[in-house]
Each structure stands twice: as structure tokens, then as C-alpha cells.
Design a protein around this motif. Structure first.
Motif, PDB file in Angstrom:
ATOM      1  N   ASP A 108       0.829  -1.184  -0.134  1.00  0.00           N
ATOM      2  CA  ASP A 108       0.143   0.013   0.000  1.00  0.00           C
ATOM      3  C   ASP A 108       0.904   1.255   0.168  1.00  0.00           C
ATOM      4  O   ASP A 108       0.448   2.192  -0.398  1.00  0.00           O
ATOM      5  CB  ASP A 108      -0.934   0.224   1.416  1.00  0.00           C
ATOM      6  N   TYR A 109       1.980   1.180   0.698  1.00  0.00           N
ATOM      7  CA  TYR A 109       2.866   2.398   0.696  1.00  0.00           C
ATOM      8  C   TYR A 109       3.910   2.610  -0.484  1.00  0.00           C
ATOM      9  O   TYR A 109       4.861   3.206  -0.432  1.00  0.00           O
ATOM     10  CB  TYR A 109       3.442   2.514   1.944  1.00  0.00           C
ATOM     11  N   ASP A 110       4.002   1.523  -1.524  1.00  0.00           N
ATOM     12  CA  ASP A 110       5.098   1.361  -2.322  1.00  0.00           C
ATOM     13  C   ASP A 110       5.238   2.714  -3.126  1.00  0.00           C
ATOM     14  O   ASP A 110       6.416   3.100  -3.665  1.00  0.00           O
ATOM     15  CB  ASP A 110       4.813   0.048  -3.249  1.00  0.00           C
ATOM     16  N   ASP A 111       4.219   3.258  -3.284  1.00  0.00           N
ATOM     17  CA  ASP A 111       4.485   4.499  -4.265  1.00  0.00           C
ATOM     18  C   ASP A 111       4.705   5.901  -3.318  1.00  0.00           C
ATOM     19  O   ASP A 111       4.931   6.750  -4.164  1.00  0.00           O
ATOM     20  CB  ASP A 111       2.893   4.706  -4.979  1.00  0.00           C
ATOM     21  N   LEU A 112       4.705   5.803  -2.122  1.00  0.00           N
ATOM     22  CA  LEU A 112       5.023   7.043  -1.323  1.00  0.00           C
ATOM     23  C   LEU A 112       6.614   7.318  -1.571  1.00  0.00           C
ATOM     24  O   LEU A 112       7.533   6.636  -1.563  1.00  0.00           O
ATOM     25  CB  LEU A 112       4.785   6.759   0.057  1.00  0.00           C
ATOM     26  N   LYS A 113       6.850   8.585  -1.652  1.00  0.00           N
ATOM     27  CA  LYS A 113       8.381   9.113  -1.621  1.00  0.00           C
ATOM     28  C   LYS A 113       8.410  10.260  -0.400  1.00  0.00           C
ATOM     29  O   LYS A 113       7.437  10.517  -0.038  1.00  0.00           O
ATOM     30  CB  LYS A 113       8.440   9.752  -2.863  1.00  0.00           C
ATOM     31  N   GLY A 114       9.791   9.980  -0.019  1.00  0.00           N
ATOM     32  CA  GLY A 114      10.283  10.552   1.209  1.00  0.00           C
ATOM     33  C   GLY A 114      10.315  12.086   1.029  1.00  0.00           C
ATOM     34  O   GLY A 114      10.129  12.844   0.226  1.00  0.00           O
TER      35      GLY A 114
END
Length: 114
Positions: A108-114
């Protein structure tokens, strides 16, 4: 910085934290049991999440509610229940600042960027 709303002993919340840690994403933790839920914070969440999707009907808190509290739910009643019982908020709930994501499944969080 993102905020992850959790209950510390929740396995799914632990998995969400592990996923964020693995990606190296900075976030702060808000424990619903310890830190509670203010009216302003609840309204911030409900401005981005449909009210009826915000309530966790599989939680122990929900199961322990009197039957009359579970009947005839509308937006106002859900708000009142969430204020009285913050652990009814579906979790984990990730507030990235741009969006709010409810629940967690692997990836679910694979597309998040820091």
C-alpha cells in the motif's frame, strides 16, 4: 512530515510502521489510545475520508458498544462515537499531508516518496 495513527498493539499498525521504516520515510506516530483524538483532528481527517469509512466496525470497541449506539448511524452519530471512543477510528491511518490512507495491506505504501 506524515503522521501514522495507530494503536500500538495492533498487528496491522505494526506492519504499516515496518513498511514506512523500510522505505526510510519520516513519520510521527499518534497512538489513538494514548494521545486521543481532538475535535479539530477528527474534522481534519473527515474532510478527506468519508465519515462512514472512518469507523472500524471490526474493532473490539465496536463489538462492545451497546446495540443502540450501532443503530441508525449518520455522520453526526459517527462523529460523536469517534470522539467518545477514538479507537473506533479505522487504522492504521496515514496522513501524508496531501492525502489520508486508511488501513494497510502489503504494498500500500510502495508509491510513497520521502
Amino acid at each position: 512530515m506524515a503522521t501514522l495513527f495507530v494503536i500500538k498493539n495492533c498487528d496491522t499498525c505494526r506492519k504499516a510502521r515496518q513498511a514506512l521504516d523500510a522505505k526510510g520515510l519520516p513519520y510521527q506516530v499518534h497512538d489513538l489510545r494514548e494521545d486521543g483524538l481532538s475535535a479539530a483532528l477528527l474534522e481534519h481527517i473527515l474532510a478527506r475520508v468519508p465519515v462512514m469509512e472512518a469507523i472500524n466496525r471490526r474493532s473490539t470497541t465496536w463489538r462492545n458498544l451497546p446495540e443502540e449506539d450501532k443503530q441508525d448511524l449518520d455522520a453526526n452519530k459517527v462523529r460523536a462515537l469517534l470522539m467518545a471512543h477514538p479507537t473506533l477510528l479505522k487504522r492504521p491511518l496515514l496522513d501524508t499531508g496531501d492525502e489520508i490512507r486508511i488501513g494497510y495491506r502489503d504494498g500500500d505504501y510502495d508509491d510513497l516518496k520521502g
